[in-house]
Motif scaffolding. Structure first.
Motif: not given
Length: 486
Positions: A227-242
């Motif tokens: 889970p920690v490693a997964l959260f290290a990648f978090n943020g790629y879904g932010a593309a939808v905000y633009y």
């Protein structure tokens, strides 16, 4: 057959709410649709801020399982694909700048949608405060006078002003900062691979440092850190905000998300592998409180460590800009959906006449982040955001599972392979994470669920009694494709 609303969703699933008089059935194009696919990726990767992950999050994994931290990140990257494909199809189906809450409202019901909105808003503001307060830790390596928490407050103020500028300018500003942090990771990578001390088999050696040297640990330690490693990648879904500011977004948004994920995984895994291979002493590496800084000093000297530390500080500033832009669009979307009393909606839903950015919403996000940084202890900020990503991913998985039902809107540009397997695996994985969080630090999960409960109370107390004029949830913007493909 059930009656359908304009999105193609059975009305009984969403709470029957007639559209207000004069409603067009679609959102209006108010934000500037000026971003290319590449520029969206630049801002998205800036919100991920991979260099910060390598220096702040990844060390916890490295210290927990040693060389097997590389294997842990690889496994997490595979798991992140299941998250990414869910985000990609949901974004292509509902390309709305509000992101996750707009999907939850349409697919899981409006009360849960608003609860998801409040969780995303609160965690976003607190995350801005957390990462901004970390700026001084790295700037202090170059000049001790810049190590105070006031530096973080100053970063929020300055980046809020920058975030008001037009989205394309911000794409290039964040792109320049992103190049700086990627350069730092390139240096880290070269230092490791040019001084190899051990082979690829070290990636499968799970060890921790003890009083009398290194000790092996089992597979359970690797699984616990996924889970920690997964959260290290978090943020790629932010593309939808633009998405409403991206050209030809209906066709490309899925690719933007998945490309951002691939780049994130590569630029985080490769430098870690280089450190594991090139560290002069594995015992010293795993025995250090700051293993990446130990490696830089050992291989490049103190001066290089200072330079890279400044680069990480710039990466944090870059992330603050990107996340303020993201959360400002979340607030703007909520005002456009008429979530608040009329005068508040009118102010927060305004777009700057020159920059065509949600300026008032941006100022609000910046102001709330400053207040959080000044008045809330850092330890509490970290606790309050600890479980939010897992809960949001759980909601995203549930939304993706509701796709492809008869009568529901279909994707405009991307369809995940092997549906419904990815959302099922995502839901199972996030339930496991939530259970582990509840066992280890129950306060983190309690805060996230409590925030959602407050959102539910607000929805039932204020929005639902005004159905018909609040939260009518129009269709996404009708994009004009002509001249927009680049």
């Amino acid at each position: 057959m059930a009656e359908l609303n304009p999105q193609g969703t059975p009305l009984e699933n969403l709470v029957d709410e007639p559209a207000p008089a004069g409603a067009t059935g679609r959102y209006q194009q108010e934000l500037a649709r000026s971003l290319t696919m590449r520029e969206n990726i630049l801002i998205t990767l800036s919100s991920v801020t991979p260099a910060s992950s390598v220096f702040i999050i990844v060390p916890a994994i490295l210290l927990g399982v040693g060389g097997a931290s590389v294997l842990t990140l690889v496994l997490a990257a595979i798991a992140a694909v299941f998250v990414g494909v869910c985000y990609a199809e949901l974004s292509a189906t509902y390309p709305v700048t509000g992101g996750e809450y707009t999907w939850a409202a349409r697919l899981l019901g409006r009360p849960l949608g608003f609860a998801t909105f409040l969780l995303t808003l609160v965690s976003g503001i607190l995350i801005i405060s957390v990462i901004a307060l970390g700026t001084g830790d790295y700037l202090g390596a170059a000049w001790s006078g810049l190590s105070g928490s006031w530096v973080g407050v100053g970063v929020i103020v300055v980046t809020t002003v920058v975030s008001i500028l037009d989205i394309r300018t911000n794409a290039w500003v964040t792109g320049i900062f992103l190049a700086t942090e990627l350069l730092a990771l390139v240096v880290l990578t070269l230092l490791g691979f040019l001084h190899p001390q051990r082979g690829l088999d070290s990636f499968f050696s799970a060890q921790v440092a003890g009083p009398d040297g290194l000790h092996g640990v089992g597979v359970a330690a690797v699984v616990a850190l996924l889970p920690v490693a997964l959260f290290a990648f978090n943020g790629y879904g932010a593309a939808v905000y633009y998405v409403e500011e991206t050209k030809d977004a209906n066709r490309t948004i899925g690719r933007v998300i998945l490309m951002s994920l691939v780049v994130t995984a590569v630029v985080e895994i490769v430098p870690l592998a280089a450190v594991v291979i090139g560290a002069p002493s594995m015992s010293a590496l795993l025995g250090s409180d700051a293993p990446m800084n130990y490696f830089l000093v050992a291989r490049g000297g103190q001066a290089l460590n200072v330079v890279i530390s400044v680069g990480i500080a710039l990466a944090i500033v870059n992330a603050v800009i990107a996340i303020i832009i993201q959360i400002a669009r979340l607030v703007y979307a909520s005002a456009r959906d008429r979530s608040w009393p009329g005068p508040v909606d009118d102010v927060l839903g305004k777009v700057h006449p020159r920059y065509r950015s949600p300026a008032n919403a941006t100022l609000l996000v910046g102001g709330l982040s400053v207040l959080a940084a000044v008045f809330i202890p850092l330890s509490w900020l970290i606790t309050a955001t600890g479980a939010s990503v897992a809960v949001v991913y759980l909601v995203v998985g549930a939304c993706a599972l509701r796709l492809r039902r008869p009568g529901v809107a279909s994707s405009r540009g991307y369809r995940m392979p092997l549906w419904p397997l990815p959302p099922l695996l995502l839901i199972a994985g996030m339930l496991y994470v939530c259970v582990q969080v509840a066992k280890d630090t129950p306060s983190q999960l309690a805060i996230s669920l409590g925030t959602m409960a407050l959102g539910l109370v607000y929805y039932l107390g204020y929005i639902h009694p005004r159905r018909g004029e609040r939260w009518t949830l129009p269709d996404p913007v009708e994009e004009e494709i002509e001249g927009s493909r680049h």
